[in-house]
Design an enzyme around this catalytic site. Structure first.
Site, PDB file in Angstrom:
ATOM      1  N   GLU A   1       0.827  -1.204   0.000  1.00  0.00           N
ATOM      2  CA  GLU A   1       0.000   0.000   0.000  1.00  0.00           C
ATOM      3  C   GLU A   1       0.866   1.260   0.000  1.00  0.00           C
ATOM      4  O   GLU A   1       1.881   1.326   0.684  1.00  0.00           O
ATOM      5  CB  GLU A   1      -0.888  -0.014   1.247  1.00  0.00           C
TER       6      GLU A   1
ATOM      7  N   LYS B   1      -9.798   2.675  -2.287  1.00  0.00           N
ATOM      8  CA  LYS B   1     -10.049   2.071  -0.974  1.00  0.00           C
ATOM      9  C   LYS B   1     -11.398   2.517  -0.430  1.00  0.00           C
ATOM     10  O   LYS B   1     -11.676   3.712  -0.327  1.00  0.00           O
ATOM     11  CB  LYS B   1      -8.914   2.463  -0.029  1.00  0.00           C
TER      12      LYS B   1
ATOM     13  N   CYS C   1      -5.796  -2.754   2.451  1.00  0.00           N
ATOM     14  CA  CYS C   1      -5.545  -2.693   3.890  1.00  0.00           C
ATOM     15  C   CYS C   1      -6.807  -2.776   4.754  1.00  0.00           C
ATOM     16  O   CYS C   1      -7.307  -3.867   4.980  1.00  0.00           O
ATOM     17  CB  CYS C   1      -4.724  -1.453   4.229  1.00  0.00           C
TER      18      CYS C   1
END
Length: 295
Positions: A45, A118, A155
């Protein structure tokens, strides 16, 4: 006919450096992964910088880049040169005041196969991501590439079974999780084992519940750049799991490494035939899942 087997790689790196150096480093490691036979390659990431979300500082917005600029140009050329798919997580500047934690999925010919933003944004001590990132608006996706159909989540998304489920139901054969997660040094002795164990267990659970391969790429190293703080010790331990949650490859907590494993679609199909979780879902009874609380 699509290939029934292909090799994927996870690259685990120390990224506590400036963008120019991190780009050169990642290009070198991607080349190494391709030379080892990898066909789909995952970077950690926010590859291009230290993990800047340890503080809320408007100066850090200067680390963001517009779509199809530095990172895309470099990795597009690299993907085409090597004939591989590369997942490139980056800090996206969409416009003034709107920024995303994003990932390109670049196909073997250098074109964009997909873009993911995300969806779940945390706000924890020294993980102050809500200050920087607007939640994603592209949804959960299964992206067709010339090597396979893959899903990318990022994540904090890894803690949400709904994200994994929707991505798998759309056809993803592998769930890729570029990640930046670690310990607060003062908490490590008391909580560290359970925190790391939970991280592993939840993603292995996604593999089992959805009959998919799962790959997570984390960074390593202590990143301590704010006076008066202990920083974050990124715990590495990147891994690749098979569709029964079995660990196919795993990295150390503190070394730069490349992990490679084979995605076998015949194995995946066999697992789903024997453990038909998708068949037995009671979709008629799941309406409440879209509520914040059932009260």
């Amino acid at each position: 006919m699509p290939k029934r087997k292909y090799k994927i790689a996870v690259v685990q790196l120390n990224l506590n450096d400036i963008a120019e150096n991190n780009l050169k480093k990642c290009i070198s490691w991607v080349k190494d992964a391709a030379n080892k036979g990898a066909e789909v390659i995952l970077l950690p990431e926010l590859y291009s910088s230290h993990y800047f979300c340890q503080s809320e500082d408007v100066d850090n917005f200067a680390l963001a880049e517009p779509l199809y600029s530095t990172s895309f140009i470099a990795f597009s050329e690299l993907a085409k040169e090597l004939g591989v798919v590369i997942i490139v997580p980056f800090f996206e500047k969409r416009m003034a005041g709107i920024y995303h934690n994003s990932a390109y999925i670049i196909d073997t010919d250098g074109t964009e196969a997909g873009l993911y933003r995300k969806m779940h944004i945390p706000d924890d001590p020294h993980f102050y991501e809500k200050f920087y990132f607007t939640p994603g608006d592209l949804g959960f996706q299964a992206i067709e590439t010339k090597k396979g159909t893959i899903g990318t989540l990022i994540c904090w998304d890894q803690w949400y079974p709904e994200a994994a489920r929707i991505t798998a139901l759309k056809g993803a054969e592998v769930l890729f999780y570029p990640t930046a997660i670690g310990w607060h040094p003062k908490e490590k002795e008391q909580y560290g084992e359970n925190q790391y164990g939970a991280w592993m267990n939840v993603m292995k659970g996604h593999a089992v519940a959805n009959g998919v391969f799962v790959a997570a790429a984390n960074r390593i190293g202590l990143e301590q750049y704010i006076d008066g703080t202990d920083g974050i010790q990124f715990w590495g331990a990147s891994f690749i799991a098979g569709p029964q949650g079995e660990i196919l490859a795993q990295a150390s907590h503190d070394q730069e490494e490349i992990l490679i494993a084979e995605v076998d679609l015949d194995l995946q199909e066999n697992v789903r035939q024997n453990w038909p979780f998708f068949r037995d879902r009671r979709i008629d009874a799941f309406g409440d899942i879209t509520k914040r609380a059932i009260d």
